[in-house]
Structures are given as structure tokens and as C-alpha cells.
Design a protein around this motif. Structure first.
Motif, mmCIF file in Angstrom:
data_model
loop_
_atom_site.group_PDB
_atom_site.id
_atom_site.type_symbol
_atom_site.label_atom_id
_atom_site.label_comp_id
_atom_site.label_asym_id
_atom_site.label_seq_id
_atom_site.Cartn_x
_atom_site.Cartn_y
_atom_site.Cartn_z
ATOM 1 N N LYS A 1 48.286 45.532 32.174
ATOM 2 C CA LYS A 1 49.445 45.466 33.059
ATOM 3 C C LYS A 1 49.419 44.210 33.920
ATOM 4 C CE LYS A 1 49.290 47.341 36.967
ATOM 5 N NZ LYS A 1 49.075 46.996 38.409
ATOM 6 N N ASP A 2 48.248 43.895 34.467
ATOM 7 C CA ASP A 2 48.134 42.747 35.360
ATOM 8 C C ASP A 2 48.262 41.424 34.614
ATOM 9 O OD1 ASP A 2 47.871 44.554 37.367
ATOM 10 O OD2 ASP A 2 45.738 44.216 37.723
ATOM 11 N N LYS B 1 47.295 37.690 44.005
ATOM 12 C CA LYS B 1 46.537 38.782 43.384
ATOM 13 C C LYS B 1 46.613 38.721 41.861
ATOM 14 C CE LYS B 1 44.025 42.311 42.722
ATOM 15 N NZ LYS B 1 44.415 43.700 42.932
ATOM 16 N N LEU B 2 47.778 38.401 41.319
ATOM 17 C CA LEU B 2 47.906 38.313 39.869
ATOM 18 C C LEU B 2 47.099 37.137 39.325
ATOM 19 C CD1 LEU B 2 51.694 39.132 39.493
ATOM 20 C CD2 LEU B 2 49.753 40.617 38.980
ATOM 21 N N ASP C 1 51.853 51.058 39.997
ATOM 22 C CA ASP C 1 52.564 49.904 39.448
ATOM 23 C C ASP C 1 53.956 49.813 40.059
ATOM 24 O OD1 ASP C 1 53.949 52.011 38.198
ATOM 25 O OD2 ASP C 1 52.864 51.768 36.312
ATOM 26 N N ASN D 1 43.465 38.279 39.349
ATOM 27 C CA ASN D 1 43.149 39.221 38.271
ATOM 28 C C ASN D 1 43.159 38.543 36.905
ATOM 29 O OD1 ASN D 1 42.828 41.202 40.154
ATOM 30 N ND2 ASN D 1 44.245 42.641 39.221
ATOM 31 N N TRP E 1 37.566 48.172 32.353
ATOM 32 C CA TRP E 1 38.029 46.852 31.925
ATOM 33 C C TRP E 1 36.963 46.108 31.124
ATOM 34 C CZ3 TRP E 1 40.605 43.081 35.997
ATOM 35 C CH2 TRP E 1 41.554 42.289 35.351
ATOM 36 N N LEU F 1 51.883 40.922 34.033
ATOM 37 C CA LEU F 1 52.557 40.516 35.269
ATOM 38 C C LEU F 1 52.265 39.055 35.604
ATOM 39 C CD1 LEU F 1 52.192 43.642 37.596
ATOM 40 C CD2 LEU F 1 54.142 42.956 36.179
ATOM 41 N N ALA F 2 51.046 38.603 35.312
ATOM 42 C CA ALA F 2 50.714 37.195 35.535
ATOM 43 C C ALA F 2 51.561 36.296 34.635
ATOM 44 C CB ALA F 2 49.226 36.951 35.289
ATOM 45 N N SER G 1 54.341 43.367 40.720
ATOM 46 C CA SER G 1 54.881 42.087 40.282
ATOM 47 C C SER G 1 55.476 41.286 41.431
ATOM 48 C CB SER G 1 55.959 42.311 39.211
ATOM 49 O OG SER G 1 57.135 42.841 39.788
ATOM 50 N N THR H 1 48.638 46.319 43.314
ATOM 51 C CA THR H 1 48.958 45.143 42.504
ATOM 52 C C THR H 1 50.284 45.383 41.807
ATOM 53 O OG1 THR H 1 46.599 44.744 42.135
ATOM 54 C CG2 THR H 1 48.139 43.617 40.678
#
Length: 292
Positions: free
Chosen positions: A239-240, A170-171, A66, A174, A278, A243-244, A96, A94
Motif C-alpha cells: 500500500k505504501d 512518510k511515504l 488507510d 517508507n 514486511w 502511495l509513494a 496518501s 500513513t
């Protein structure tokens, strides 16, 4: 090509192994030593510290967990300071948008180049060298590292000359994967409420109108309740999603469903499920429907 590789986790290990097998000179570092020893047996050179992996590298690849881990390894532990001028750093993790913008500026101040190239694909895809690579940065530097991308992936998708553009892509991707998992969870729970087997329902959908890798892979895991070992931990999914939301907030883009996803991930973590795959996000819908 002389390559330094930082981070030998679930994804980083097979990626570094493929570079070794392709004949590149690869010096590897990881916080724990077991994957370093396994790669050394394949022909990689072990590094005792991040700076050792970076020393003499033409290209330094980072595949760390991260923002915090990337900042610590690249800056605090001296990896960037050990690089020679003209070297290029390729961050394939991945992270931020904000971190990507900040770290690119740190590289420029050191006369180093920075390319963002996060990947799409789970561990089996990484092992096969069939990742999709989402890249952004200076065109000349992208061309320079393309031979490495050709080893690691089936296709490199270029999204612009600013590294943060690849981070945003990428965000966004995801976020869509998280949405697919949540949709399958809710839909299969609905079907199960009417006595339809989840396995039959999800097999039908992922073989017909949703026959795409995220649906097929995560759909099978949901149907079979196959959540361990985790190919991608649910906690990393949270986490992703966060960040999105952060990236969206920075450009005034509403992501209402991302808020729902964040809360459902928090529900899963509150039930001690963050270490699971996930796909275990599906348990949230089941609990709410009293099916668990």
C-alpha cells in the motif's frame, strides 16, 4: 487534555495507552471491541462510535489503516461532525498525499484544524514512547498538540505548514525502508548462493556499515526467517509503495525502483504472503534463485 483516539491496532493501542498513563483524558474507539476493553481497564473511556470519541475532544487522533478507513471513520461515521469548532484532528497514520490535501480542506470548511503527523517506528518503539513523529500543519496547532507528541515520541520533526508535506515525507521514508528490505534480500541471497550463511552475512552488515534500525530490525527478521507475528504486514508495505508512486507521479518525479518494489510485493501477495511481516519480501529473491 481531552483526547479522542480512533484506531487501536498494532500501533494505535500502545500510543493511546501511553497517553492514558501520562494522565490525559482519553476516549477510545476501535472497530473491534477487545482493545477498547483493554484500554478501559487502564483508565481510558470507551466510545461506542467514532462520533462518541470525538464529542467534546480538544484533540482527536486518528491511527487508521488507510485512506478508505480514514475517510469512512472521519466523514461517513460522523467523527468530524461531532467535534466542536476549534478542535484539532491529528492524523498519525500513513495515508496518501491526495487524501491529506482533501481532508484538510474538509476540516477548514468545518472551522476545524488538521495536522498530519505520521510516525516512524515499530510496535516496540511505540510501546516505549520513542516514535519519531513527522509533522506538518499550522504552527500554532502543532505547538498546541506538542505535549501529546512529547508523550508518544522521542522527537517531532516539522516539515512545513501544509499537512500533505508530512504525508509525502512518510511515504518517502517508507519507500526507503522497502528498498532496504529488498536490498538485504537480494544481497543475502547472492551470498547464500556462494555458500555463505545469511545469518552471518546480515549480522556483519547490520553491525557495521548498515547499523541503523531498519537494517538491524528487518535484517534480523530476514536472517531468522521470523515473519510471524507481523509487526507491519507486507500487504501494508505494498500500500505504501503504491502511495509513494502516486505521490511521485503527481509532481513528475520518476521512482524507477519503486516500480520494481511494487512488482516484488505483488509476487509475495500472489504467493499468499501478504499477512506476513514486511521482512518476508525476502522470500521473493529466494524463490527466484531457487533457494526456496
Amino acid at each position: 487534555m481531552q483526547v479522542g483516539f480512533l484506531g487501536l491496532g498494532t500501533m494505535g493501542f500502545p500510543m493511546a495507552a501511553n497517553l492514558v498513563k501520562a494522565g490525559h483524558r482519553v476516549r477510545v474507539w476501535n472497530r473491534s471491541q477487545e482493545p477498547v476493553a483493554r484500554l478501559a481497564a487502564l483508565g481510558a473511556e470507551p466510545a461506542a462510535a467514532p462520533a462518541d470519541a470525538a464529542d467534546g475532544a480538544e484533540v482527536l487522533i486518528a491511527m487508521l489503516a488507510d485512506d478508505a478507513a480514514s475517510r469512512d471513520v472521519l466523514l461517513a461515521q460522523g467523527a468530524l461532525d461531532a467535534l466542536g469548532k476549534g478542535a484539532v484532528v491529528v492524523n498519525m497514520a500513513t495515508v496518501s498525499v491526495a487524501f491529506t490535501r482533501d481532508i484538510a480542506a474538509e476540516h477548514a470548511a468545518r472551522s476545524l484544524s488538521y495536522v498530519a503527523a505520521p510516525v516512524l517506528g515499530r510496535v516496540n518503539v511505540a510501546e516505549a514512547g520513542q516514535l519519531n513523529i513527522l509533522a506538518a500543519g499550522d504552527v500554532a496547532q502543532l505547538d498546541r498538540v506538542q505535549p501529546l507528541f512529547d508523550v508518544l515520541g522521542q522527537k517531532t520533526w516539522r516539515f512545513g505548514d501544509r499537512p500533505e508535506q508530512a504525508a509525502a515525507v512518510k511515504l518517502a521514508a517508507n519507500f526507503m525502508i522497502a528498498s532496504a528490505i529488498e536490498t538485504m534480500a537480494e544481497a543475502s541471497t547472492l551470498a547464500a548462493g556462494h555458500g555463505v550463511a545469511k545469518t552471518a552475512f546480515l549480522e556483519m552488515l547490520t553491525s557495521t556499515i548498515f547499523a541503523a534500525p531498519p537494517y538491524k530490525g528487518y535484517g534480523a527478521a530476514i536472517a531468522e526467517e521470523r515473519f510471524e507475528p507481523a509487526g507491519f504486514k507486507l500487504s501494508l508495505g505494498l500500500k505504501d509503495v503504491r502511495l509513494a508512486l502516486e505521490a511521485a507521479d503527481a509532481v513528475n518525479v520518476p521512482l524507477p525502483f519503486a516500480g520494481v518494489l511494487r512488482d516484488n510485493h505483488l509476487d509475495a501477495l500472489a504467493h499468499g504472503e501478504g499477512h506476513l511481516d514486511w521482512a518476508a519480501l525476502s522470500r521473493v529473491a529466494e524463490r527466484r534463485a531457487a533457494q526456496k
